[in-house]
Scaffold this motif. Structure first.
Motif, PDB file in Angstrom:
ATOM      1  N   THR A 595     -17.308 -20.631   0.323  1.00  0.00           N
ATOM      2  CA  THR A 595     -18.027 -19.631  -0.483  1.00  0.00           C
ATOM      3  C   THR A 595     -18.931 -18.765   0.382  1.00  0.00           C
ATOM      4  O   THR A 595     -19.417 -17.730  -0.082  1.00  0.00           O
ATOM      5  N   GLU A 596     -19.160 -19.162   1.628  1.00  0.00           N
ATOM      6  CA  GLU A 596     -20.021 -18.390   2.524  1.00  0.00           C
ATOM      7  C   GLU A 596     -19.237 -17.422   3.398  1.00  0.00           C
ATOM      8  O   GLU A 596     -19.839 -16.554   4.045  1.00  0.00           O
ATOM      9  N   ASP A 597     -17.937 -17.550   3.450  1.00  0.00           N
ATOM     10  CA  ASP A 597     -17.129 -16.708   4.333  1.00  0.00           C
ATOM     11  C   ASP A 597     -17.110 -15.256   3.861  1.00  0.00           C
ATOM     12  O   ASP A 597     -17.119 -14.976   2.656  1.00  0.00           O
ATOM     13  N   ARG A 598     -17.043 -14.337   4.827  1.00  0.00           N
ATOM     14  CA  ARG A 598     -16.916 -12.906   4.562  1.00  0.00           C
ATOM     15  C   ARG A 598     -15.914 -12.346   5.554  1.00  0.00           C
ATOM     16  O   ARG A 598     -15.830 -12.800   6.698  1.00  0.00           O
ATOM     17  N   GLY A 599     -15.171 -11.316   5.144  1.00  0.00           N
ATOM     18  CA  GLY A 599     -14.253 -10.728   6.102  1.00  0.00           C
ATOM     19  C   GLY A 599     -13.251  -9.786   5.476  1.00  0.00           C
ATOM     20  O   GLY A 599     -13.400  -9.345   4.328  1.00  0.00           O
ATOM     21  N   MET A 600     -12.209  -9.497   6.248  1.00  0.00           N
ATOM     22  CA  MET A 600     -11.207  -8.505   5.852  1.00  0.00           C
ATOM     23  C   MET A 600      -9.807  -8.998   6.175  1.00  0.00           C
ATOM     24  O   MET A 600      -9.571  -9.615   7.216  1.00  0.00           O
ATOM     25  N   VAL A 601      -8.891  -8.697   5.272  1.00  0.00           N
ATOM     26  CA  VAL A 601      -7.460  -8.831   5.547  1.00  0.00           C
ATOM     27  C   VAL A 601      -6.925  -7.420   5.732  1.00  0.00           C
ATOM     28  O   VAL A 601      -7.049  -6.577   4.831  1.00  0.00           O
ATOM     29  N   ALA A 602      -6.358  -7.146   6.903  1.00  0.00           N
ATOM     30  CA  ALA A 602      -5.816  -5.821   7.209  1.00  0.00           C
ATOM     31  C   ALA A 602      -4.295  -5.911   7.297  1.00  0.00           C
ATOM     32  O   ALA A 602      -3.761  -6.668   8.110  1.00  0.00           O
ATOM     33  N   VAL A 603      -3.619  -5.156   6.458  1.00  0.00           N
ATOM     34  CA  VAL A 603      -2.153  -5.146   6.440  1.00  0.00           C
ATOM     35  C   VAL A 603      -1.685  -3.834   7.050  1.00  0.00           C
ATOM     36  O   VAL A 603      -2.009  -2.749   6.545  1.00  0.00           O
ATOM     37  N   LEU A 604      -0.927  -3.924   8.128  1.00  0.00           N
ATOM     38  CA  LEU A 604      -0.473  -2.735   8.848  1.00  0.00           C
ATOM     39  C   LEU A 604       0.888  -2.265   8.352  1.00  0.00           C
ATOM     40  O   LEU A 604       1.688  -1.724   9.119  1.00  0.00           O
ATOM     41  N   ASP A 605       1.155  -2.471   7.089  1.00  0.00           N
ATOM     42  CA  ASP A 605       2.444  -2.127   6.481  1.00  0.00           C
ATOM     43  C   ASP A 605       2.173  -1.425   5.153  1.00  0.00           C
ATOM     44  O   ASP A 605       1.830  -2.058   4.159  1.00  0.00           O
ATOM     45  N   ARG A 606       2.323  -0.100   5.162  1.00  0.00           N
ATOM     46  CA  ARG A 606       1.976   0.673   3.969  1.00  0.00           C
ATOM     47  C   ARG A 606       2.914   0.431   2.793  1.00  0.00           C
ATOM     48  O   ARG A 606       2.617   0.810   1.660  1.00  0.00           O
ATOM     49  N   ARG A 607       4.045  -0.224   3.043  1.00  0.00           N
ATOM     50  CA  ARG A 607       4.975  -0.502   1.947  1.00  0.00           C
ATOM     51  C   ARG A 607       4.329  -1.370   0.872  1.00  0.00           C
ATOM     52  O   ARG A 607       4.806  -1.414  -0.267  1.00  0.00           O
ATOM     53  N   LEU A 608       3.241  -2.069   1.221  1.00  0.00           N
ATOM     54  CA  LEU A 608       2.508  -2.855   0.228  1.00  0.00           C
ATOM     55  C   LEU A 608       1.992  -1.961  -0.890  1.00  0.00           C
ATOM     56  O   LEU A 608       1.763  -2.432  -2.010  1.00  0.00           O
ATOM     57  N   LEU A 609       1.827  -0.660  -0.598  1.00  0.00           N
ATOM     58  CA  LEU A 609       1.358   0.298  -1.605  1.00  0.00           C
ATOM     59  C   LEU A 609       2.426   1.293  -2.022  1.00  0.00           C
ATOM     60  O   LEU A 609       2.413   1.769  -3.161  1.00  0.00           O
ATOM     61  N   THR A 610       3.334   1.628  -1.121  1.00  0.00           N
ATOM     62  CA  THR A 610       4.260   2.730  -1.391  1.00  0.00           C
ATOM     63  C   THR A 610       5.577   2.305  -2.029  1.00  0.00           C
ATOM     64  O   THR A 610       6.300   3.149  -2.560  1.00  0.00           O
ATOM     65  N   LYS A 611       5.911   1.034  -1.978  1.00  0.00           N
ATOM     66  CA  LYS A 611       7.167   0.556  -2.552  1.00  0.00           C
ATOM     67  C   LYS A 611       6.921  -0.124  -3.897  1.00  0.00           C
ATOM     68  O   LYS A 611       5.860  -0.691  -4.138  1.00  0.00           O
ATOM     69  N   GLY A 612       7.926  -0.074  -4.752  1.00  0.00           N
ATOM     70  CA  GLY A 612       7.790  -0.662  -6.083  1.00  0.00           C
ATOM     71  C   GLY A 612       7.502  -2.148  -6.050  1.00  0.00           C
ATOM     72  O   GLY A 612       6.793  -2.673  -6.919  1.00  0.00           O
TER      73      GLY A 612
END
Length: 647
Positions: A595-612
């Motif tokens: 519950t104390e962790d903070r951070g980011m997941v970065a996805v270098l693949d735009r298909r996560l947003l652009t594909k159905g």
């Protein structure tokens, strides 16, 4: 205990005792899981429980299961995919629950561990029996080789250990050394062994037979389900933890291989131990090797006639050799070793003889031998898992990742619930984490779609820039070994950060260094997408290079997709997309471990947003705050890094 007290109420009281003894309090998701598991046991049904990291899911099932064992004299089985979880259950969680059950009900359930036969040292073999003398004599003549030193160390350890379990030997030894000091179940002399009274694997089985709760692994459950062996008799309740890995583990253990090298080793064993002629077997193996080497790597949609003929001739040679071993005049122990080797090859022949439409057959390269081999695996494992592994007894399947695309159906199909006669349902008991405020999901929409040759220069530059902004604490996950190598090289050239790369040390050693060195980078491929558990700022940025769809020529995925189409499911969605969604959820799940962790997941693949299909994958991942803005992502990481440094 009065029979009119609901089982869930008793289990909740046990849970309260457990968490109090651990200095904490029950979590809402944990309490709900206790209720769901208790209801499944009472209702004789199956339940899938998705329990996010931090829920305390092992207590969530151990409490109601061990309560049931104590109240109703039932026996239960828990299987896991990883040694780490198995140890956590045995060393920490189960003892605490056993104490609480005894305090609440006055009955103390017994818990035992059960592994495959070859996980235990064989006292007969290491003492010079079962063809042990040659290597042991070499070792005793002087530890002139690493192998000799390892064997001597195992022999000394065998006199002190109470379990004989390989995982209790620290530091461990190589697979080659362990092979010399252990035996498979086929090689075991059984009741005729002079060391039977001291036998470690037999003692483990005796303890398991007397235990209320047996802790084991998915592979043994797979052997139980697909191998026709009743390894877990009289089990009333089954729990499968890390259930998202069940189908793959079962299929892996049921797979068999055929190669010329294997036939040569089997022939050598038969000749050495049983003193029988093996020329026919060697010739048949050579013929099979020639045919296999002429085939292209990958899935065999049709079995070539020349391959079928060669395997048929090999089958006949194996049977002849088995008959010769049976008529041999050598000692029974030598006969048994020769027979065990031949039966291993015979199992491959049996797999070949099964209905080809229910098997996956492919040709792969054996890198160790530099040759090609034939691999045969069952197409359907869901049927045996559902009918035999789980059966009609109450079953609990749990993991942090079961609802893919927001539905349990895909995992239910893979794990046999869809073919089980018992009713089932899925429930998500949530997570104690506030993922939207603890984590950011950054999708680098401005990058080009990834190509087949690994990450391009733009993606590598993005990795370097994000890692600089974060100041380390980077877990970089790649879908290929080529990508991981490129990522590691880019980080080493573009940053001053310490870069740890999978393959340079054991995974456990690398993860420990990553944990200890707060501002390092850990780079790897598929084995790091799951199981890396690093709490705190040492893991504050998880970078995923691309959506990890199976390789187009992956024979298992290809065969399963064809079969899905045959049964009216879309092959891409039923196999490739669910595989990718599962790994994306697992990979993203490496970020928040408390519950104390903070951070980011970065996805270098735009298909996560652009594909159905992207919405299906995103629905499977932790619900973090989303952004596609590179400036926002970098600024967020810089603020996080400043906070870590105390600025």
């Amino acid at each position: 205990m009065s029979e009119d007290v609901p089982r869930a109420e008793v289990a909740r009281r046990v849970l309260s005792r457990v968490v109090t003894s651990m200095g904490g309090s029950a979590r809402p998701g944990q309490e709900r899981m206790v209720d769901e598991v208790a209801a499944a046991i009472t209702g004789h049904s199956h339940v899938m429980v998705q329990a996010g990291t931090g829920t305390g899911k092992s207590l969530g099932y151990l409490v109601p299961v061990l309560t049931d064992c104590a109240e109703n004299d039932h026996r239960a089985l828990v299987t896991t995919a990883t040694l780490a979880l198995q140890r956590q259950i045995l060393v920490k969680d189960a003892p605490a629950v056993v104490d609480a059950v005894e305090a609440e009900l006055g009955v103390r359930p017994a818990v035992a561990l059960l592994k495959g036969w070859s996980n235990y040292v064989c006292l007969h073999r290491i003492g010079g029996g079962a063809s042990g003398p040659t290597l042991l004599d070499v070792a005793e003549a002087g530890p002139v080789t690493d192998l000799g030193q390892e064997i001597l160390r195992v022999r000394e350890w065998a006199g002190d250990t109470e379990t004989g379990d390989r995982d209790d030997l620290t530091p461990g030894v190589s697979d080659r050394a362990w092979h010399q000091v252990s035996v498979s179940k086929r090689e075991c002399l059984g009741r005729s062994c002079p060391m039977l009274q001291e036998c470690f694997p037999q003692a483990a089985r005796d303890r398991a037979a007397a235990a209320d709760l047996v802790v084991s692994n998915h592979s043994l459950l797979g052997i139980h389900a697909t191998g026709g062996l009743d390894l877990f008799p009289d089990i009333d309740v089954v729990v499968v933890d890390e259930a998202h890995e069940l189908a793959d583990r079962v299929r892996d253990q049921a797979s068999v291989e055929v190669s010329q090298g294997l036939v040569q080793r089997v022939a050598r064993s038969a000749k050495t131990h049983a003193k029988v002629p093996v020329e026919a077997l060697e010739q048949a193996g050579a013929a099979v090797g020639v045919v296999i080497s002429s085939l292209e790597e990958g899935l065999l949609l049709q079995r070539p006639e020349r391959l079928s003929a060669a395997v048929s001739a090999l089958d006949s040679a194996v049977r002849q050799a088995l008959s010769a071993v049976g008529n041999s005049s050598v000692d029974q122990s030598e006969k048994l070793l020769a027979k065990a080797a031949l039966e291993e090859l015979g199992a491959a022949m049996d797999a070949w003889d099964r209905d080809p439409t229910q098997s996956i057959t492919w040709v792969s390269r054996n890198e160790r031998e530099g040759t090609q081999q034939l691999v045969i695996a069952p197409l359907d494992v869901a049927g045996p898992i559902g009918a035999v592994g789980l059966g009609e007894r109450p079953a609990v399947l749990t993991s942090a990742t079961l609802a893919l695309g927001g539905s349990f159906d895909a995992m239910a199909r893979e794990t046999g619930l869809m073919v089980s006669k018992s009713p089932w349902h899925g429930v998500d008991v949530g997570t104690p984490f506030d993922t939207a405020s603890q984590g950011i999901l950054y999708v680098a929409r401005h990058l080009p779609d990834p190509g087949p040759g690994g990450p391009g220069p733009e993606a590598l530059a993005e990795l370097v820039d994000l890692s600089r902004a974060s100041g380390g604490g980077v877990l970089a996950l790649f879908s290929s070994w080529r990508g991981a190598q490129a990522g590691a090289e880019a980080l080493r050239e573009g940053t001053d950060l310490e870069v740890l790369v999978q393959g340079e040390e054991t995974v456990s050693a690398l993860v420990q260094r990553f944990r200890d060195h707060r501002d390092s980078c850990l780079v790897g491929t598929m084995s790091l997408w799951q199981g890396v558990d690093v709490v705190g700022s040492s893991c504050r940025l998880v970078v995923i290079d691309r959506i990890p769809f199976p390789h187009p020529h992956n024979p298992v995925a290809k065969a399963r997709a064809i079969d899905a189409e045959r049964h009216g499911y879309g092959g891409f969605r039923a196999v490739h997309l669910t595989h990718a969604a599962l790994l994306m959820a697992q990979g993203a799940g490496r970020l928040l471990r408390s519950t104390e962790d903070r951070g980011m997941v970065a996805v270098l693949d735009r298909r996560l947003l652009t594909k159905g299909y992207g919405s299906f994958i995103r629905a499977s991942m932790p619900s973090m705050w989303p952004t596609t803005d590179p400036a926002v992502a970098r600024a967020s990481l810089e603020r996080l890094a400043a906070g870590v440094r105390g600025e």
